[in-house]
Scaffold this active site. Sequence first.
Site, PDB file in Angstrom:
ATOM      1  N   TRP A 113       0.894  -1.147   0.000  1.00  0.00           N
ATOM      2  CA  TRP A 113       0.000   0.000   0.000  1.00  0.00           C
ATOM      3  C   TRP A 113       0.937   1.203   0.000  1.00  0.00           C
ATOM      4  O   TRP A 113       1.614   1.474   0.983  1.00  0.00           O
ATOM      5  CB  TRP A 113      -0.905   0.008   1.236  1.00  0.00           C
ATOM      6  CG  TRP A 113      -1.932   1.101   1.189  1.00  0.00           C
ATOM      7  CD1 TRP A 113      -3.123   1.078   0.542  1.00  0.00           C
ATOM      8  CD2 TRP A 113      -1.841   2.390   1.813  1.00  0.00           C
ATOM      9  NE1 TRP A 113      -3.794   2.278   0.718  1.00  0.00           N
ATOM     10  CE2 TRP A 113      -3.021   3.104   1.490  1.00  0.00           C
ATOM     11  CE3 TRP A 113      -0.879   3.018   2.609  1.00  0.00           C
ATOM     12  CZ2 TRP A 113      -3.274   4.395   1.935  1.00  0.00           C
ATOM     13  CZ3 TRP A 113      -1.136   4.310   3.056  1.00  0.00           C
ATOM     14  CH2 TRP A 113      -2.320   4.982   2.711  1.00  0.00           C
ATOM     15  N   ASN A 148       6.985  -3.130   6.160  1.00  0.00           N
ATOM     16  CA  ASN A 148       5.657  -2.571   6.414  1.00  0.00           C
ATOM     17  C   ASN A 148       5.838  -1.435   7.409  1.00  0.00           C
ATOM     18  O   ASN A 148       6.343  -1.657   8.507  1.00  0.00           O
ATOM     19  CB  ASN A 148       4.749  -3.662   7.011  1.00  0.00           C
ATOM     20  CG  ASN A 148       3.440  -3.109   7.546  1.00  0.00           C
ATOM     21  OD1 ASN A 148       3.007  -2.029   7.161  1.00  0.00           O
ATOM     22  ND2 ASN A 148       2.806  -3.845   8.444  1.00  0.00           N
ATOM     23  N   GLY A 149       5.465  -0.211   7.029  1.00  0.00           N
ATOM     24  CA  GLY A 149       5.605   0.923   7.941  1.00  0.00           C
ATOM     25  C   GLY A 149       6.120   2.145   7.211  1.00  0.00           C
ATOM     26  O   GLY A 149       6.080   2.207   5.979  1.00  0.00           O
TER      27      GLY A 149
END
Length: 607
Positions: free
Chosen positions: A77, A103-104
């Site tokens: 994303w 992720n982050g």
Amino acid sequence: MCGVFGYLGQSGQAAREVLAGLQRLEYRGYDSAGLCVVDADHHTRVIRAVGKVNNLRVKTDSMDFSSFSTGIGHTRWATHGGITEANCHPHTSQSGRFVVIHNGIIENYADLKAELIAKWYTFQSETDTEVTVQLFEDMFDGDYQSTMTRLVQRMHGAYGLVFIDRDNSWVLFGTKKWSPMVLGFGTDARYISSDYRSLIGLIDDYIILEDGDIFQITSDNYQILSEGHLADRTRQIVDESEKIAELGDFPNFMLKEVFEQPRVLEDVFRGRIDFSSYSLHSDTLAHIATLGIKRITVVASGTSYHSGLLGKYYLEELAGIPVDVVVSTEFKYKKKFVTPDELYIFVSQSGETIDTLDSLKIVKEQGGHVFGIVNVPGSAISRAAGQGLFTRAGTEVGVASTKAFVTQVACFLFLALYLGQKNGLDYRKYREIIDGISKLPEAISTLLLQNEAIKQVAEKYAHSHNFFYLGRAHELVIAMEWSLKLKELAYIHSEAYSSGELKHGSIALIDAEFPSLMINWGGILSPKNASSAEEIRARGGKVVWIIAKWDTNKHIYADTIEFDSLISELNPFLEVVILQLWAYHIANSLGRDVDKPRNLAKSVTVE
Ligand code: AGP
């Protein structure tokens, strides 16, 4: 947001396992997907594709992965950098030795990147992630965990990072802060994933990593460091009753989940309400009732925030307790006045939403009473809250929250009844609501039979560019929730408004092309809603009325969707189902992907 997945196991299995894992994590982001596999002869292969996991699958279809036993994969994303192949994960270090998925958000990535560029590192992407692997290579001292310990000291932000080393196919390593990460142990393989549920059926037990953990796994060993020391994390046994959600005969998960609502409304009250004796049961609430709570603050985002607004209505009306409802993003940074007679309720389907989680931690640090209403057991918010109610909706796959919303609202209703009976709620009202709850699953099943009729009305309006969703009191909350759903699913602008407020300015927008949906079950505000509808009609606007069957004003509406109304407190459960189907059919007729609407992800783990 973003899914990370790692596999270490049998030769020839890595690519297949990683692809299957990514498919299960796709709800976390579907802008792009990528994987990296490594074999014992130090060969790596990095493959990336813009779009959904299937695009990556197509790209890898004819490739030979027979020598690869270790792999990592990512569903993205996008945060930093456009949706291009260069920005897809995994990202590779300058020498090609280390490869990472993330992720982050690395908040200080620009400074770190400038520092690395000054040292002649070159970058292939616009992402924040690429700095982590370049910096790791720059700092590497021959030991993964000691290098990682120094790397985390340099990074600010949120991360779940998994690294692969081209020179050692027998190891995966990484770290996490704020982004969820689980280590899973199967018979012949070990896994890393953003979500425990993606590992059901593959593993026997698992470890939920804590913030700051630095891990290293091999096929026969694993090590977790926390603050420089070996950490002994509990290995939890997989709950065999949990199943991976399957579509069955439904065309998509959203419709399936809408139709599951009669069942989940039985599950959420099971063991909590005894309908024959009108008694309520919950050890957690028995404890909450002893705290002398005088105020409640609800903190949540999106749809969960809307369930909090309905919770406010129930708690104020039935339990007589004043309630504030604040969106997590605002709550986190606002001044707080935590007192011993206040309860803070954090609502989250995923149990991962970063702003809700951070808000909870802040209140906890200040000594406040915290309580979670969460769907996913074992999630960060449920663990951090320590007490609360699980919504028991089961896995919700569709990005648009449907069945989770109605079970959140059900939990609030249960809480309000529980505290209400202690705070002097009229016993007749109390019994009336409990009787109504017992009939709710059947009432929703009956309503779902109107699916085709709702579709026909909805499709008439599918090409409108704007909508008003109008209501009063708690029906305004339903309007807000479904205005959000129309935007999310159909990409159509809509606004939720108190029907009474319209004439204070916004009615200027009304014309023949700007329809309004009025939500009204026929209570004391019904005549006021009817007047607002007349005012819209007088200006050439069309009003679609979500209305109780017995209403007599039908002549003033362009279209009606009728339902058998229940008592006032329970009608939101019915109205929301109508509007779920309304948004679903509009989105579907426009060819939208209702399970994975554009630009979104199911869980929001970055600020
Ligand atoms: C719901 O349809 C949305 N996708 C979104 O608003 C969601 O409710 C919000 O992001 C909060 O998520 P949570 O319940 O998992 O915390």
